[in-house]
Design a protein around this motif. Structure first.
Motif, PDB file in Angstrom:
ATOM      1  N   GLN A  91       0.810  -1.183  -0.053  1.00 40.43           N
ATOM      2  CA  GLN A  91       0.011   0.134  -0.076  1.00 40.43           C
ATOM      3  C   GLN A  91       0.761   1.134  -0.145  1.00 40.43           C
ATOM      4  N   PHE A  92       2.109   1.219   0.097  1.00 40.15           N
ATOM      5  CA  PHE A  92       3.300   2.254  -0.117  1.00 40.15           C
ATOM      6  C   PHE A  92       3.601   2.380  -1.507  1.00 40.15           C
ATOM      7  N   SER A  93       3.861   3.466  -1.989  1.00 39.99           N
ATOM      8  CA  SER A  93       4.444   3.785  -3.480  1.00 39.99           C
ATOM      9  C   SER A  93       6.021   4.005  -3.245  1.00 39.99           C
ATOM     10  N   VAL A  94       6.604   2.818  -3.830  1.00 40.92           N
ATOM     11  CA  VAL A  94       8.146   2.907  -4.054  1.00 40.92           C
ATOM     12  C   VAL A  94       8.601   4.080  -5.012  1.00 40.92           C
ATOM     13  N   SER A  95       9.510   4.762  -4.367  1.00 38.26           N
ATOM     14  CA  SER A  95      10.027   5.960  -4.921  1.00 38.26           C
ATOM     15  C   SER A  95      11.452   6.070  -5.349  1.00 38.26           C
ATOM     16  N   ALA A  96      12.082   4.998  -4.933  1.00 38.26           N
ATOM     17  CA  ALA A  96      13.562   4.959  -5.188  1.00 38.26           C
ATOM     18  C   ALA A  96      13.970   3.169  -5.156  1.00 38.26           C
ATOM     19  N   GLU A  97      14.915   2.964  -5.767  1.00 37.53           N
ATOM     20  CA  GLU A  97      15.481   1.448  -5.778  1.00 37.53           C
ATOM     21  C   GLU A  97      16.871   1.442  -6.153  1.00 37.53           C
ATOM     22  N   ILE A  98      17.322   0.530  -5.549  1.00 41.71           N
ATOM     23  CA  ILE A  98      18.959  -0.106  -5.603  1.00 41.71           C
ATOM     24  C   ILE A  98      18.928  -1.284  -6.047  1.00 41.71           C
ATOM     25  N   ASP A  99      19.717  -1.720  -6.867  1.00 40.18           N
ATOM     26  CA  ASP A  99      20.063  -3.253  -7.203  1.00 40.18           C
ATOM     27  C   ASP A  99      21.497  -3.764  -6.724  1.00 40.18           C
ATOM     28  N   LEU A 100      21.423  -4.669  -5.719  1.00 40.36           N
ATOM     29  CA  LEU A 100      22.715  -5.160  -5.340  1.00 40.36           C
ATOM     30  C   LEU A 100      23.684  -6.183  -6.088  1.00 40.36           C
ATOM     31  N   HIS A 101      22.715  -6.850  -7.236  1.00 41.54           N
ATOM     32  CA  HIS A 101      23.306  -7.833  -7.624  1.00 41.54           C
ATOM     33  C   HIS A 101      24.758  -7.560  -8.559  1.00 41.54           C
ATOM     34  N   GLN A 102      25.515  -8.623  -8.296  1.00 36.18           N
ATOM     35  CA  GLN A 102      27.064  -8.616  -8.614  1.00 36.18           C
ATOM     36  C   GLN A 102      27.912  -7.973  -7.768  1.00 36.18           C
ATOM     37  N   MET A 103      27.395  -7.207  -6.498  1.00 33.61           N
ATOM     38  CA  MET A 103      28.127  -6.400  -5.489  1.00 33.61           C
ATOM     39  C   MET A 103      28.562  -7.548  -4.633  1.00 33.61           C
ATOM     40  N   THR A 104      29.954  -7.090  -4.112  1.00 33.38           N
ATOM     41  CA  THR A 104      30.628  -7.717  -3.258  1.00 33.38           C
ATOM     42  C   THR A 104      30.086  -7.196  -1.696  1.00 33.38           C
TER      43      THR A 104
END
Length: 181
Positions: A91-104
């Motif tokens: 019920q909350f609108s996501v306003s930012a995102e980060i993708d951690l794939h391939q990070m150490t």
């Protein structure tokens, strides 16, 4: 009222020229009314439904398509459980995102900290962190997922977090509610 006089030959010819050639009706014959049409059948719908049954039986089972892993859920002490329920329902609108794939781990730790700080400055209070499901992790399990869980629990500016709904990444992502500045 007096009846109108019959049309003269010139009027009759003008009328015939205006309507064009005609075919005389058969004397004594009647045309049958059109037959009622049969009720419409949703043929394409029935074909689609039949195809689904066959597809469910014919397609191989793909275990990777099913949600894998533990769901992350956390609520800061003193916060209303209703807040967590609303978060889990999407019920909350996501306003930012980060993708951690391939990070150490060290890079991901720094990236999460900087991301949350930047989101608070920008007044983005509901954010998504994609950590992955750890499918390529060895016996240790999902490393970045565990790191994300630990880091978020330690931050005073995190009010709650929960694994995302399946359409938003499922157990491979977490939706985080941040305390406003």
């Amino acid at each position: 009222m007096k009846p109108a006089p019959p049309p003269d030959d010139e009027d009759r010819q003008l009328f015939r020229d205006a309507i064009g050639p005609v075919r005389p009706l058969e004397r004594g014959g009647t045309t049958a009314p059109p037959r009622p049409r049969p009720p419409a059948e949703p043929l394409q719908f029935l074909r689609d439904e039949a195809a689904v049954r066959h597809e469910l039986l014919d397609h191989p089972f793909d275990p990777a398509a099913i949600e894998v892993g533990e769901e992350l859920v956390w609520l800061q002490a003193g916060q209303s459980p209703r807040l967590l329920r609303r978060l889990r329902r999407g019920q909350f609108s996501v306003s930012a995102e980060i993708d951690l794939h391939q990070m150490t781990v060290p890079v991901a730790r720094e990236a999460i900290g900087q991301f949350i700080d930047a989101c608070r400055r920008e007044r983005a209070l509901c954010v998504r962190i994609v950590h992955g499901k750890g499918l390529r992790s060895k016996a240790d399990g999902p490393v970045l997922k565990k790191l994300t869980d630990q880091l978020l629990r330690r931050r005073a500016d995190v009010l709650a977090f929960a694994s995302a709904r399946p359409a938003q990444g499922g157990t491979g992502a977490v939706i985080v509610l941040l305390r406003p500045l």
